[in-house]
Design a protein around this motif. Sequence first.
Motif, short mmCIF file in Angstrom:
data_model
loop_
_atom_site.label_atom_id
_atom_site.label_comp_id
_atom_site.label_asym_id
_atom_site.label_seq_id
_atom_site.Cartn_x
_atom_site.Cartn_y
_atom_site.Cartn_z
N HIS A 85 11.18 0.75 1.93
CA HIS A 85 10.95 1.60 3.10
C HIS A 85 9.47 1.70 3.43
O HIS A 85 9.08 1.65 4.60
N TRP A 86 8.62 1.84 2.42
CA TRP A 86 7.18 1.98 2.67
C TRP A 86 6.60 0.67 3.18
O TRP A 86 5.66 0.67 3.97
N GLN A 87 7.13 -0.46 2.74
CA GLN A 87 6.67 -1.75 3.26
C GLN A 87 7.06 -1.92 4.73
O GLN A 87 6.32 -2.52 5.51
N ASP A 88 8.22 -1.41 5.09
CA ASP A 88 8.82 -1.72 6.38
C ASP A 88 8.72 -0.59 7.39
O ASP A 88 9.55 -0.49 8.30
N VAL A 89 7.70 0.24 7.28
CA VAL A 89 7.55 1.38 8.19
C VAL A 89 7.54 0.91 9.65
O VAL A 89 8.22 1.49 10.51
N ALA A 90 6.77 -0.13 9.95
CA ALA A 90 6.66 -0.60 11.33
C ALA A 90 7.98 -1.14 11.84
O ALA A 90 8.42 -0.83 12.96
N GLU A 91 8.64 -1.97 11.03
CA GLU A 91 9.92 -2.55 11.43
C GLU A 91 10.97 -1.47 11.66
O GLU A 91 11.72 -1.51 12.64
N ASP A 92 11.04 -0.52 10.75
CA ASP A 92 12.02 0.56 10.89
C ASP A 92 11.72 1.40 12.11
O ASP A 92 12.64 1.80 12.85
N ASN A 93 10.44 1.70 12.31
CA ASN A 93 10.07 2.51 13.47
C ASN A 93 10.44 1.82 14.78
O ASN A 93 10.93 2.46 15.72
N ALA A 94 10.26 0.50 14.83
CA ALA A 94 10.63 -0.26 16.02
C ALA A 94 12.13 -0.22 16.27
O ALA A 94 12.59 -0.29 17.42
N ALA A 95 12.90 -0.08 15.18
CA ALA A 95 14.36 0.00 15.30
C ALA A 95 14.84 1.43 15.52
O ALA A 95 16.05 1.68 15.57
N GLY A 96 13.88 2.37 15.63
CA GLY A 96 14.25 3.76 15.87
C GLY A 96 14.57 4.55 14.63
O GLY A 96 15.17 5.63 14.72
N ARG A 146 7.18 -2.84 -9.24
CA ARG A 146 5.77 -2.53 -9.51
C ARG A 146 4.84 -3.45 -8.71
O ARG A 146 3.81 -3.01 -8.18
N ALA A 147 5.22 -4.71 -8.60
CA ALA A 147 4.42 -5.64 -7.82
C ALA A 147 4.43 -5.27 -6.35
O ALA A 147 3.40 -5.39 -5.66
N ALA A 148 5.56 -4.79 -5.84
CA ALA A 148 5.65 -4.40 -4.43
C ALA A 148 4.76 -3.21 -4.13
O ALA A 148 4.04 -3.18 -3.13
N LEU A 149 4.79 -2.21 -5.01
CA LEU A 149 3.94 -1.03 -4.81
C LEU A 149 2.47 -1.41 -4.91
O LEU A 149 1.63 -0.91 -4.16
N GLU A 150 2.17 -2.31 -5.82
CA GLU A 150 0.79 -2.78 -5.98
C GLU A 150 0.33 -3.52 -4.71
O GLU A 150 -0.84 -3.40 -4.30
N ALA A 151 1.23 -4.27 -4.08
CA ALA A 151 0.89 -5.00 -2.86
C ALA A 151 0.57 -4.05 -1.72
O ALA A 151 -0.32 -4.32 -0.91
N ILE A 152 1.30 -2.94 -1.65
CA ILE A 152 1.00 -1.94 -0.61
C ILE A 152 -0.39 -1.37 -0.82
O ILE A 152 -1.17 -1.22 0.13
N GLU A 153 -0.71 -1.07 -2.07
CA GLU A 153 -2.05 -0.57 -2.39
C GLU A 153 -3.12 -1.60 -2.03
O GLU A 153 -4.16 -1.27 -1.43
N ALA A 154 -2.87 -2.86 -2.40
CA ALA A 154 -3.85 -3.92 -2.16
C ALA A 154 -4.11 -4.12 -0.67
O ALA A 154 -5.20 -4.56 -0.27
N ALA A 155 -3.12 -3.78 0.16
CA ALA A 155 -3.28 -3.90 1.61
C ALA A 155 -3.96 -2.68 2.21
O ALA A 155 -4.06 -2.58 3.44
N GLY A 156 -4.43 -1.77 1.37
CA GLY A 156 -5.05 -0.56 1.86
C GLY A 156 -4.05 0.35 2.56
O GLY A 156 -4.44 1.14 3.42
N TYR A 157 -2.78 0.22 2.21
CA TYR A 157 -1.69 1.01 2.79
C TYR A 157 -1.52 0.74 4.28
O TYR A 157 -0.90 1.53 4.99
N ASP A 158 -2.05 -0.38 4.76
CA ASP A 158 -1.90 -0.73 6.18
C ASP A 158 -0.59 -1.49 6.36
O ASP A 158 -0.56 -2.69 6.58
N VAL A 159 0.50 -0.76 6.30
CA VAL A 159 1.82 -1.37 6.41
C VAL A 159 2.17 -1.67 7.87
O VAL A 159 3.14 -2.40 8.13
N LEU A 160 1.41 -1.15 8.81
CA LEU A 160 1.72 -1.38 10.21
C LEU A 160 1.25 -2.75 10.68
O LEU A 160 1.75 -3.29 11.67
N ALA A 161 0.31 -3.33 9.97
CA ALA A 161 -0.19 -4.66 10.33
C ALA A 161 0.78 -5.76 9.90
O ALA A 161 0.65 -6.91 10.29
N GLY A 162 1.76 -5.40 9.11
CA GLY A 162 2.75 -6.34 8.58
C GLY A 162 3.17 -5.89 7.20
O GLY A 162 2.36 -5.32 6.46
N PRO A 163 4.40 -6.10 6.81
CA PRO A 163 4.88 -5.62 5.51
C PRO A 163 4.12 -6.29 4.36
O PRO A 163 4.16 -7.51 4.24
#
Length: 297
Positions: A180-191, A260-277
């Motif tokens: 869900h945290w990775q896909d915030v933008a995609e989910d938001n676009a789907a309402g 754990r790798a997924a959560l680490e990837a979100i951190e590594a992206a600076g939590y900018d999940v809107l630029a892409g998952p």
Amino acid sequence: MADAATGRLRVRGARTLAQLPDEGAVRARAAGENFSVASLLLPRRVRAHLLAIYAYARLVDEIGDAAAGDRLAQLDALEADLRRLFLPDGGASASHPVCVRLAPTVAALDLPLAPFLALIDANRQDQEKKAYRSFEELLAYCALSANPVGELVLRVFGLATPARIALSNSVCSALQLAEHWQDVAEDNAAGRVYLPAEDLARFGVSGDDLGAAHSGAPLVRLLRFEVERARALLDEGAALVGTLAGSARLAVAGYVGGGRAALEAIEAAGYDVLAGPPRAKRRARLAHTARVYRRGA
């Protein structure tokens, strides 16, 4: 609605199983998962059972997320087909290829119906519920959308004790949260907004913030909080690995390591999940999996 004579569901509208996504479309989505669906290191029989269960879970999600037309009708059709697997003929009358493939797994392992139905119920909920008030409410959704898969995995290995299922629930809910945290933008676009409303308010995140091109400071702070909360839940359930051995230990270590790798990837992206998952690299997933396997947590 149940038919009084047969006990089966009457499908809304005129949708048929022929209109559901085919197995090829379902399998194609496996590549985007945060964890290995069925490692090649697992015994062939185990791998076949896991892939059959995964294909079913992905089909349900494919209908709930992307199917054209009346999704509720298609979910009803799938439930009717699923229920045929639990009839005395052992699923001989099942129609969809994914259900046909699942039938030998259900029979060989004597799997219960309830976890499969829960996945359908989660996707029915997705058609009608677009936001969650609290974290507790979101976890109740995860109990339908994710936790049943973990229980089924344990049943494949014949290790589904109540204590292990409880730990598995923590792992699976954490994996669902990470997605869900990775896909915030995609989910938001789907309402849909899975970030709890109480947390959005607490961190001052507005609807406009979720539709921006990049995560602003309030959303970054919120996601940092949510990632840590998901990590705590994942760590709580990771003790499950230490109760297992052999191929079961490897499979579950893969789920924990992938999370754990997924959560680490979100951190590594600076939590900018809107630029892409943000997605973890395969090397990172394997490294985390190996570490979890060795440590047992």
